[in-house]
Design a protein around this motif. Structure first.
Motif, PDB file in Angstrom:
ATOM      1  N   LYS A  16       0.598  -1.668  -0.079  1.00 21.22           N
ATOM      2  CA  LYS A  16      -0.058  -0.236   0.228  1.00 21.22           C
ATOM      3  C   LYS A  16       1.443   1.051   0.013  1.00 21.22           C
ATOM      4  N   THR A  34      -1.914   8.011   6.811  1.00 15.60           N
ATOM      5  CA  THR A  34      -2.943   8.402   7.934  1.00 15.60           C
ATOM      6  C   THR A  34      -1.699   7.724   9.331  1.00 15.60           C
ATOM      7  N   GLY A  35      -1.997   6.489   8.714  1.00 14.30           N
ATOM      8  CA  GLY A  35      -0.609   5.653   8.887  1.00 14.30           C
ATOM      9  C   GLY A  35       0.509   5.697   9.790  1.00 14.30           C
ATOM     10  N   TYR A  38      -1.096   7.757  13.186  1.00 20.70           N
ATOM     11  CA  TYR A  38      -1.547   6.823  14.974  1.00 20.70           C
ATOM     12  C   TYR A  38       0.131   6.345  14.715  1.00 20.70           C
ATOM     13  N   ARG A  39       0.552   6.249  14.270  1.00 20.97           N
ATOM     14  CA  ARG A  39       2.030   5.635  14.856  1.00 20.97           C
ATOM     15  C   ARG A  39       2.834   6.517  15.346  1.00 20.97           C
ATOM     16  N   ARG A  90       8.242   3.394  13.050  1.00 26.55           N
ATOM     17  CA  ARG A  90       8.513   1.956  12.031  1.00 26.55           C
ATOM     18  C   ARG A  90       8.902   0.885  12.832  1.00 26.55           C
ATOM     19  N   VAL A  98       0.499   0.147  18.405  1.00 26.84           N
ATOM     20  CA  VAL A  98      -0.297   1.312  17.215  1.00 26.84           C
ATOM     21  C   VAL A  98      -1.747   0.750  17.209  1.00 26.84           C
ATOM     22  N   SER A  99      -2.175  -0.537  17.252  1.00 23.67           N
ATOM     23  CA  SER A  99      -3.625  -0.956  17.155  1.00 23.67           C
ATOM     24  C   SER A  99      -4.183  -0.692  18.539  1.00 23.67           C
ATOM     25  N   SER A 102      -4.763   3.093  18.588  1.00 27.52           N
ATOM     26  CA  SER A 102      -6.012   3.022  17.556  1.00 27.52           C
ATOM     27  C   SER A 102      -7.361   2.944  17.422  1.00 27.52           C
ATOM     28  N   ARG A 108      -9.299   8.847  17.290  1.00 27.52           N
ATOM     29  CA  ARG A 108      -9.693   8.434  15.982  1.00 27.52           C
ATOM     30  C   ARG A 108     -10.682   9.459  15.654  1.00 27.52           C
ATOM     31  N   GLY A 133      -4.598   4.360   4.285  1.00 25.72           N
ATOM     32  CA  GLY A 133      -5.002   3.956   5.549  1.00 25.72           C
ATOM     33  C   GLY A 133      -5.834   2.496   5.496  1.00 25.72           C
ATOM     34  N   ARG A 134      -6.280   2.250   6.600  1.00 24.99           N
ATOM     35  CA  ARG A 134      -7.414   1.496   6.785  1.00 24.99           C
ATOM     36  C   ARG A 134      -8.769   2.002   6.768  1.00 24.99           C
ATOM     37  N   ASP A 135      -9.678   2.980   7.056  1.00 26.74           N
ATOM     38  CA  ASP A 135     -10.573   3.457   7.146  1.00 26.74           C
ATOM     39  C   ASP A 135     -10.644   4.859   6.282  1.00 26.74           C
ATOM     40  N   ARG A 184      -2.126  -8.058  13.915  1.00 21.09           N
ATOM     41  CA  ARG A 184      -2.484  -6.131  14.016  1.00 21.09           C
ATOM     42  C   ARG A 184      -4.095  -6.105  13.062  1.00 21.09           C
ATOM     43  N   ASP A 188      -7.418  -4.521  13.902  1.00 24.64           N
ATOM     44  CA  ASP A 188      -7.933  -3.518  13.198  1.00 24.64           C
ATOM     45  C   ASP A 188      -8.813  -4.250  12.760  1.00 24.64           C
ATOM     46  N   ARG A 191     -12.333  -4.073  15.606  1.00 19.29           N
ATOM     47  CA  ARG A 191     -12.129  -3.076  17.448  1.00 19.29           C
ATOM     48  C   ARG A 191     -13.894  -2.361  17.008  1.00 19.29           C
TER      49      ARG A 191
HETATM   50  O1  C5P Z   1      -0.325   2.086   7.502  1.00 19.66           O
HETATM   51  P1  C5P Z   1       0.587   1.399   8.446  1.00 19.66           P
HETATM   52  O2  C5P Z   1       0.641   0.201   8.910  1.00 19.66           O
HETATM   53  O3  C5P Z   1       1.195   2.464   9.251  1.00 19.66           O
HETATM   54  O4  C5P Z   1      -0.597   1.462   9.923  1.00 19.66           O
HETATM   55  C1  C5P Z   1      -0.672   1.260  11.216  1.00 19.66           C
HETATM   56  C2  C5P Z   1      -1.490   1.504  12.018  1.00 19.66           C
HETATM   57  O5  C5P Z   1      -1.652   2.397  12.229  1.00 19.66           O
HETATM   58  C3  C5P Z   1      -2.187  -0.035  11.948  1.00 19.66           C
HETATM   59  O6  C5P Z   1      -2.183  -1.050  12.615  1.00 19.66           O
HETATM   60  C4  C5P Z   1      -3.784   0.533  12.184  1.00 19.66           C
HETATM   61  O7  C5P Z   1      -4.327   0.025  13.328  1.00 19.66           O
HETATM   62  C5  C5P Z   1      -3.801   2.099  12.532  1.00 19.66           C
HETATM   63  N1  C5P Z   1      -4.280   2.563  11.420  1.00 19.66           N
HETATM   64  C6  C5P Z   1      -5.597   3.290  11.755  1.00 19.66           C
HETATM   65  N2  C5P Z   1      -6.352   3.383  10.909  1.00 19.66           N
HETATM   66  C7  C5P Z   1      -5.997   4.274   9.570  1.00 19.66           C
HETATM   67  C8  C5P Z   1      -4.670   4.151   9.894  1.00 19.66           C
HETATM   68  C9  C5P Z   1      -3.332   3.476  10.212  1.00 19.66           C
HETATM   69  O8  C5P Z   1      -6.663   3.156  12.392  1.00 19.66           O
HETATM   70  N3  C5P Z   1      -6.338   5.203   8.975  1.00 19.66           N
END
Ligand code: C5P
Length: 227
Positions: A16, A34-35, A38-39, A90, A98-99, A102, A108, A133-135, A184, A188, A191
């Protein structure tokens, strides 16, 4: 040339980040990771000595942290209270925590608002933007004209993650990486708030058999059709 938003979601190890940056460069757009946000909040939590599971204190740390993300796809940057933390976020400690961070609703809320602000600012300036990202397709930019959900088999994702770790000089066994990727994803995806899932109108792209160029070509074709 991209004008709107491309929402790029999916679990870790799908390639990604790499394709998001390449896509943004190819279509002269900005890039929002966006990750990384959160990191960076997770790093602030760890540095404050706060338990990542303590939602109340995590929310306090998040509210006090000053985050700044750069959106140049050739050189994305992340700053926490003025310090460049791109490498540290990282590392294994932040990745492990991070999970939990987040999953905190207040975190959020804060970050989604900030992400929407950044996106609006870039669109106002006439830039397109690739947001990963994820969302993103479900929550951050539900009106994005193009939403892509990247997938890949668990083995492939663990392999890609270890190669990335090795390139960046981080040492981890394949078993540990595999376990981390699966843990993870499970956290993710299950949740309560904004779980990882494809938006109803997202295009799903399985990258298991594709290399970076293959994924990029598929995305460029989608941008041509709908971006
Ligand atoms: O993409 P990356 O692996 O850097 O994201 C790290 C963590 O941040 C994900 O495992 C997830 O828990 C959280 N995240 C999220 N929503 C996003 C991007 C990342 O919850 N939009």
């Amino acid at each position: 040339e991209l004008r709107g938003v491309v929402a790029l979601d999916g679990p870790s190890g799908t390639g990604k980040s790499t394709v998001a940056r390449r896509l943004a460069s190819a279509v002269h757009a900005r890039y929002l990771d966006t990750g990384a946000m959160y990191r960076a909040v997770t790093l602030a939590v760890l540095r404050a000595g706060v338990d990542p599971e303590d939602a109340t204190r995590v929310a306090e740390v998040a509210a006090a942290a000053r985050l700044a993300v750069g959106t140049d796809p050739q050189a994305p940057t992340v700053r926490l209270d003025g310090e460049d933390v791109a490498a540290e976020i990282r590392g294994p400690e932040a990745t492990r925590a991070v999970s939990a961070v987040s999953a905190v609703p207040a975190v959020r809320e804060l970050l989604v608002a900030e992400q929407r602000r950044i996106i609006a600012e870039m669109l106002d300036a006439g830039h397109g933007v690739v947001v990963e990202g994820r969302d993103i397709g479900t929550v951050v930019a539900p009106d994005a004209p193009l939403k892509v959900f990247l997938t890949a088999s668990a083995e492939t994702r663990a392999h890609r993650r270890s190669r990335q770790d090795a390139e960046d000089g981080r040492v981890a066994t394949m078993e540990a990486t595999m376990a981390d990727v699966q843990r993870r994803d499970r956290l993710d995806s299950t949740r309560a708030v904004s779980p990882l899932r494809p938006a109803d109108d997202a295009v799903e792209l399985d990258t298991t058999e594709l290399d970076i160029t293959g994924v990029l070509d598929a995305l460029l074709a989608m941008v041509d059709r709908r971006g």
